[in-house]
Scaffold this motif. Structure first.
Motif, PDB file in Angstrom:
ATOM      1  N   VAL A   1      -4.783   2.728  11.372  1.00  0.00           N
ATOM      2  CA  VAL A   1      -3.916   2.052  10.405  1.00  0.00           C
ATOM      3  C   VAL A   1      -4.067   0.530  10.500  1.00  0.00           C
ATOM      4  O   VAL A   1      -4.041  -0.176   9.493  1.00  0.00           O
TER       5      VAL A   1
ATOM      6  N   ARG B   1       0.832  -1.215   0.000  1.00  0.00           N
ATOM      7  CA  ARG B   1       0.000   0.000   0.000  1.00  0.00           C
ATOM      8  C   ARG B   1       0.861   1.258   0.000  1.00  0.00           C
ATOM      9  O   ARG B   1       2.006   1.263   0.442  1.00  0.00           O
TER      10      ARG B   1
ATOM     11  N   ARG C   1       7.429   1.028   4.942  1.00  0.00           N
ATOM     12  CA  ARG C   1       7.319   2.413   5.431  1.00  0.00           C
ATOM     13  C   ARG C   1       8.608   2.811   6.135  1.00  0.00           C
ATOM     14  O   ARG C   1       9.456   1.963   6.430  1.00  0.00           O
TER      15      ARG C   1
ATOM     16  N   LEU D   1       8.693   4.642  11.917  1.00  0.00           N
ATOM     17  CA  LEU D   1       7.513   3.935  12.420  1.00  0.00           C
ATOM     18  C   LEU D   1       7.841   2.554  12.993  1.00  0.00           C
ATOM     19  O   LEU D   1       6.938   1.814  13.388  1.00  0.00           O
TER      20      LEU D   1
ATOM     21  N   GLU E   1      -4.440   8.932   4.226  1.00  0.00           N
ATOM     22  CA  GLU E   1      -4.449   9.026   5.698  1.00  0.00           C
ATOM     23  C   GLU E   1      -4.739  10.470   6.122  1.00  0.00           C
ATOM     24  O   GLU E   1      -3.866  11.190   6.594  1.00  0.00           O
TER      25      GLU E   1
ATOM     26  N   ALA F   1       0.306   4.836   1.807  1.00  0.00           N
ATOM     27  CA  ALA F   1      -0.569   5.376   2.865  1.00  0.00           C
ATOM     28  C   ALA F   1      -0.146   6.798   3.214  1.00  0.00           C
ATOM     29  O   ALA F   1       0.211   7.086   4.345  1.00  0.00           O
ATOM     30  N   PRO F   2      -0.174   7.692   2.234  1.00  0.00           N
ATOM     31  CA  PRO F   2       0.304   9.048   2.496  1.00  0.00           C
ATOM     32  C   PRO F   2      -0.666   9.866   3.344  1.00  0.00           C
ATOM     33  O   PRO F   2      -1.869   9.634   3.319  1.00  0.00           O
ATOM     34  N   SER F   3      -0.097  10.788   4.112  1.00  0.00           N
ATOM     35  CA  SER F   3      -0.896  11.781   4.846  1.00  0.00           C
ATOM     36  C   SER F   3      -0.816  13.073   4.043  1.00  0.00           C
ATOM     37  O   SER F   3       0.224  13.719   4.041  1.00  0.00           O
TER      38      SER F   3
ATOM     39  N   TYR G   1      -4.056   7.486  14.835  1.00  0.00           N
ATOM     40  CA  TYR G   1      -3.394   6.781  13.734  1.00  0.00           C
ATOM     41  C   TYR G   1      -3.204   5.297  14.042  1.00  0.00           C
ATOM     42  O   TYR G   1      -3.469   4.442  13.201  1.00  0.00           O
TER      43      TYR G   1
HETATM   44  N1  GLU Z   1       0.504   8.130   6.871  1.00  0.00           N
HETATM   45  C1  GLU Z   1       1.808   7.865   7.395  1.00  0.00           C
HETATM   46  C2  GLU Z   1       2.805   8.846   6.778  1.00  0.00           C
HETATM   47  O1  GLU Z   1       2.532   9.435   5.745  1.00  0.00           O
HETATM   48  C3  GLU Z   1       2.290   6.459   7.099  1.00  0.00           C
HETATM   49  C4  GLU Z   1       1.700   5.476   7.999  1.00  0.00           C
HETATM   50  C5  GLU Z   1       2.141   4.050   7.752  1.00  0.00           C
HETATM   51  O2  GLU Z   1       2.815   3.770   6.761  1.00  0.00           O
HETATM   52  O3  GLU Z   1       1.777   3.201   8.555  1.00  0.00           O
HETATM   53  O4  GLU Z   1       3.853   9.028   7.358  1.00  0.00           O
END
Ligand code: GLU
Length: 314
Positions: free
Chosen positions: A197, A7, A211, A215, A43, A9-11, A193
């Protein structure tokens, strides 16, 4: 083995920068090199900071780079909604399960109380929640309820949670010592979050998460929730962060490494993909190539373990 589902999963709180691009590229390469699919999840939990125009723009930027996805974002698909800002009803269901287990409690601590000098800190500087509000009596709780709207925390267990990261190998953490009870729902009602997530990745069938290693310490937190909610966790592959020469992680401050500036400077996607491929250890020097060409060369074991210093570019 089921097919790989990775995936993005951008914010979308601004334009993508080089660090986000490296992460998207490696997630794409990792899934596609195993014949896998990619889901795009936006996100935007913090809907005010993440207006839809940024989400739409990042789709355009990813497409321009040749990083196509199979479902999600404005494209939709079988696991809608793909925007976290539209998922709060889904999060509530899981939240209620955790509540029914007796694990959730209100926290009235103010920001300054949480950041007080005597607050315990983990080795990476994060504050460990001391459990102040876990100890309140029912009478103290109802008195405080009259004064402020609480955040909601989950009790963690005093035990080791271990996993094997695809890139960094064996990892473990004891949440009671290294994190403390963490927030599931903010005082304004927005889910955290960590909860969102886990539910999203599980419901969208994601089984491979690539990622940034910022994280890495969130992963045991998330594994704890996977277990409580009886959901199957994905494989995790953390990747090094991009930093400036002083070792500072790239961020939105570094406007010159934003995709808008990079697009203007390079004019086409190939030199940007080539630069990212070089930074990710895939090419001996930056040379223009397409994402599809890079896919044929991709060797995950060549991605460095240490953070990657980005040279002065523009
Ligand atoms: N949305 C988060 C970000 O852009 C990533 C979260 C994830 O990969 O679990 O940093």
């Amino acid at each position: 083995m089921s097919a790989v589902v990775g995936r993005f999963a951008p914010s979308p709180s601004g334009r993508l920068h080089l660090g986000n691009l490296a992460c998207s590229l490696l997630a794409w390469l990792s899934a596609r090199s195993r014949g896998g699919r990619i889901v795009l999840r936006i996100e935007d939990l913090d809907a005010e900071r993440c207006p839809r125009k940024y989400a739409d723009q990042l789709e355009e930027d990813l497409g321009w780079l040749g990083l196509f996805w199979d479902e999600g974002g404005s494209k939709g698909g079988p696991h809608e909604p793909y925007y976290q800002s539209e998922c709060s009803g889904i999060y509530t269901e899981s939240y209620k399960k955790l509540e029914a287990m007796g694990l959730v409690y209100p926290c009235f601590c103010s920001r300054s109380e949480l950041h007080a000098a005597e607050a315990p800190h983990a080795s990476d500087g994060r504050i460990i929640y001391a459990g102040t509000c876990r100890k309140l009596t029912a009478a103290q709780r109802s008195a405080k309820m009259q004064q402020r709207r609480p955040a909601w925390r989950i009790k963690v267990a005093d035990e080791l949670i271990a996993f094997t990261d695809m890139h960094y190998g064996r990892q473990q953490a004891n949440l009671a010592h290294e994190c403390g009870d963490f927030i599931l729902r903010r005082s304004d009602g927005v889910y955290a979050y960590q909860l969102a997530v886990v539910i999203d990745d599980a419901l969208m069938g994601v089984n491979q998460v690539v990622r940034g290693c910022d994280l890495l310490s969130s992963t045991p937190v998330q594994l704890y929730l996977y277990r409580l909610l009886n959901l199957t966790p994905p494989s995790f592959c953390h990747i090094p962060l991009l930093t400036d020469a002083a070792g500072r992680r790239l961020s939105k401050r570094d406007g010159d490494l934003e995709i808008a500036a990079l697009r203007q400077h390079f004019g086409s996607p190939e030199p940007i993909i080539g630069l990212l491929a070089y930074l990710a250890g895939q090419l001996p020097k930056p040379e223009p190539l397409t994402a599809a060409e890079l896919l044929l060369l991709f060797r995950p074991e060549k991605v460095p373990l240490e953070n990657i210093v980005v040279p002065q570019l523009l």
